[in-house]
Design a protein around this motif. Sequence first.
Motif, PDB file in Angstrom:
ATOM      1  N   HIS A  77     -15.426  -2.192  -0.948  1.00  0.00           N
ATOM      2  CA  HIS A  77     -14.585  -3.182  -0.271  1.00  0.00           C
ATOM      3  C   HIS A  77     -13.950  -4.134  -1.285  1.00  0.00           C
ATOM      4  N   ALA A  78     -14.735  -4.617  -2.236  1.00  0.00           N
ATOM      5  CA  ALA A  78     -14.199  -5.516  -3.263  1.00  0.00           C
ATOM      6  C   ALA A  78     -13.076  -4.842  -4.034  1.00  0.00           C
ATOM      7  N   ARG A  79     -13.271  -3.596  -4.391  1.00  0.00           N
ATOM      8  CA  ARG A  79     -12.246  -2.846  -5.126  1.00  0.00           C
ATOM      9  C   ARG A  79     -10.967  -2.744  -4.301  1.00  0.00           C
ATOM     10  N   ALA A  80     -11.097  -2.429  -3.017  1.00  0.00           N
ATOM     11  CA  ALA A  80      -9.922  -2.283  -2.157  1.00  0.00           C
ATOM     12  C   ALA A  80      -9.165  -3.602  -2.033  1.00  0.00           C
ATOM     13  N   VAL A  81      -9.888  -4.689  -1.858  1.00  0.00           N
ATOM     14  CA  VAL A  81      -9.253  -6.002  -1.753  1.00  0.00           C
ATOM     15  C   VAL A  81      -8.540  -6.355  -3.063  1.00  0.00           C
ATOM     16  N   LEU A  82      -9.168  -6.041  -4.185  1.00  0.00           N
ATOM     17  CA  LEU A  82      -8.551  -6.312  -5.484  1.00  0.00           C
ATOM     18  C   LEU A  82      -7.309  -5.451  -5.718  1.00  0.00           C
ATOM     19  N   ILE A  83      -7.356  -4.210  -5.285  1.00  0.00           N
ATOM     20  CA  ILE A  83      -6.177  -3.343  -5.407  1.00  0.00           C
ATOM     21  C   ILE A  83      -5.033  -3.898  -4.561  1.00  0.00           C
ATOM     22  N   ALA A  84      -5.345  -4.308  -3.338  1.00  0.00           N
ATOM     23  CA  ALA A  84      -4.307  -4.874  -2.470  1.00  0.00           C
ATOM     24  C   ALA A  84      -3.700  -6.127  -3.101  1.00  0.00           C
ATOM     25  N   ALA A  85      -4.531  -6.970  -3.685  1.00  0.00           N
ATOM     26  CA  ALA A  85      -4.033  -8.183  -4.341  1.00  0.00           C
ATOM     27  C   ALA A  85      -3.183  -7.835  -5.566  1.00  0.00           C
ATOM     28  N   ASP A  89       0.779  -8.700  -6.412  1.00  0.00           N
ATOM     29  CA  ASP A  89       1.207  -9.365  -7.648  1.00  0.00           C
ATOM     30  C   ASP A  89       2.254  -8.565  -8.411  1.00  0.00           C
ATOM     31  N   SER A  90       2.233  -7.240  -8.261  1.00  0.00           N
ATOM     32  CA  SER A  90       3.166  -6.410  -9.028  1.00  0.00           C
ATOM     33  C   SER A  90       3.823  -5.390  -8.104  1.00  0.00           C
ATOM     34  N   SER A  91       3.351  -4.162  -8.141  1.00  0.00           N
ATOM     35  CA  SER A  91       3.887  -3.103  -7.276  1.00  0.00           C
ATOM     36  C   SER A  91       2.862  -1.988  -7.163  1.00  0.00           C
ATOM     37  N   VAL A  92       3.098  -1.096  -6.220  1.00  0.00           N
ATOM     38  CA  VAL A  92       2.219   0.062  -6.056  1.00  0.00           C
ATOM     39  C   VAL A  92       2.244   0.911  -7.314  1.00  0.00           C
ATOM     40  N   VAL A  93       3.446   1.165  -7.837  1.00  0.00           N
ATOM     41  CA  VAL A  93       3.582   2.037  -9.009  1.00  0.00           C
ATOM     42  C   VAL A  93       2.869   1.435 -10.219  1.00  0.00           C
ATOM     43  N   GLU A  94       3.102   0.160 -10.483  1.00  0.00           N
ATOM     44  CA  GLU A  94       2.453  -0.469 -11.646  1.00  0.00           C
ATOM     45  C   GLU A  94       0.934  -0.497 -11.481  1.00  0.00           C
ATOM     46  N   THR A  95       0.479  -0.870 -10.293  1.00  0.00           N
ATOM     47  CA  THR A  95      -0.970  -0.928 -10.051  1.00  0.00           C
ATOM     48  C   THR A  95      -1.597   0.452 -10.196  1.00  0.00           C
ATOM     49  N   ALA A  96      -0.963   1.452  -9.604  1.00  0.00           N
ATOM     50  CA  ALA A  96      -1.492   2.820  -9.700  1.00  0.00           C
ATOM     51  C   ALA A  96      -1.551   3.275 -11.152  1.00  0.00           C
ATOM     52  N   THR A  97      -0.503   3.006 -11.893  1.00  0.00           N
ATOM     53  CA  THR A  97      -0.460   3.405 -13.300  1.00  0.00           C
ATOM     54  C   THR A  97      -1.546   2.694 -14.098  1.00  0.00           C
ATOM     55  N   ARG A  98      -1.663   1.395 -13.915  1.00  0.00           N
ATOM     56  CA  ARG A  98      -2.648   0.622 -14.681  1.00  0.00           C
ATOM     57  C   ARG A  98      -4.087   0.984 -14.334  1.00  0.00           C
ATOM     58  N   LEU A  99      -4.310   1.413 -13.093  1.00  0.00           N
ATOM     59  CA  LEU A  99      -5.667   1.752 -12.660  1.00  0.00           C
ATOM     60  C   LEU A  99      -5.958   3.249 -12.742  1.00  0.00           C
ATOM     61  N   GLY A 100      -4.957   4.031 -13.140  1.00  0.00           N
ATOM     62  CA  GLY A 100      -5.168   5.476 -13.255  1.00  0.00           C
ATOM     63  C   GLY A 100      -5.341   6.159 -11.918  1.00  0.00           C
ATOM     64  N   MET A 101      -4.641   5.650 -10.908  1.00  0.00           N
ATOM     65  CA  MET A 101      -4.749   6.189  -9.558  1.00  0.00           C
ATOM     66  C   MET A 101      -3.451   6.886  -9.160  1.00  0.00           C
ATOM     67  N   LYS A 102      -3.520   7.683  -8.112  1.00  0.00           N
ATOM     68  CA  LYS A 102      -2.309   8.255  -7.520  1.00  0.00           C
ATOM     69  C   LYS A 102      -1.610   7.155  -6.725  1.00  0.00           C
ATOM     70  N   HIS A 103      -0.291   7.185  -6.746  1.00  0.00           N
ATOM     71  CA  HIS A 103       0.486   6.161  -6.041  1.00  0.00           C
ATOM     72  C   HIS A 103       0.172   6.153  -4.549  1.00  0.00           C
ATOM     73  N   GLN A 104       0.003   7.352  -3.957  1.00  0.00           N
ATOM     74  CA  GLN A 104      -0.267   7.453  -2.526  1.00  0.00           C
ATOM     75  C   GLN A 104      -1.582   6.767  -2.164  1.00  0.00           C
ATOM     76  N   ASN A 105      -2.615   6.979  -2.985  1.00  0.00           N
ATOM     77  CA  ASN A 105      -3.914   6.352  -2.716  1.00  0.00           C
ATOM     78  C   ASN A 105      -3.823   4.842  -2.851  1.00  0.00           C
ATOM     79  N   THR A 106      -3.101   4.400  -3.876  1.00  0.00           N
ATOM     80  CA  THR A 106      -2.945   2.968  -4.091  1.00  0.00           C
ATOM     81  C   THR A 106      -2.219   2.335  -2.906  1.00  0.00           C
ATOM     82  N   SER A 107      -1.170   2.983  -2.440  1.00  0.00           N
ATOM     83  CA  SER A 107      -0.403   2.474  -1.307  1.00  0.00           C
ATOM     84  C   SER A 107      -1.259   2.417  -0.042  1.00  0.00           C
ATOM     85  N   ARG A 108      -2.024   3.486   0.211  1.00  0.00           N
ATOM     86  CA  ARG A 108      -2.889   3.534   1.400  1.00  0.00           C
ATOM     87  C   ARG A 108      -3.912   2.409   1.385  1.00  0.00           C
ATOM     88  N   ILE A 109      -4.540   2.204   0.238  1.00  0.00           N
ATOM     89  CA  ILE A 109      -5.551   1.151   0.115  1.00  0.00           C
ATOM     90  C   ILE A 109      -4.906  -0.222   0.281  1.00  0.00           C
TER      91      ILE A 109
END
Length: 129
Positions: A77-85, A89-109
């Motif tokens: 839950h903490a991770r999901a809230v931090l990803i949403a925040a 602060d930036s964008s789905v693409v930047e967050t996904a790239t910085r966290l090594g995640m797929k954009h779709q997963n980042t967007s869903r979370i």
Amino acid sequence: SPYRTEPQIHRISTLLEREGVTPAQLEEVLKDPDSFLVGMNNEIPGWSSQYGGHHPAALIAAELVEQTTKRQLALAHARAVLIAAAVQDSSVVETATRLGMKHQNTSRIARNPNSLGSALATLLRRALT
């Protein structure tokens, strides 16, 4: 014990007492789970006897599972809230790239960070029953 409700604490305390597991023994294992697992992982014959045998050791293992499950849910839950925040602060693409995640997963979370904990809780409950 913050990972258990009062009725659960009463029930498990009765079982642990009946099997001779002291609160100090349980607390020691909960603080250092690796100390409990080392005997089993190294296939040391009779390792569970230091906990009173197979039945008491199984109860201790159940407590470790319960504690670990609650912690895993809280961390997910903490991770999901931090990803949403981070997405805010930036964008789905930047967050996904910085966290090594797929954009779709980042967007869903990011769209519903609370649903991840609920989904994980359901999966864990099914696995434990």
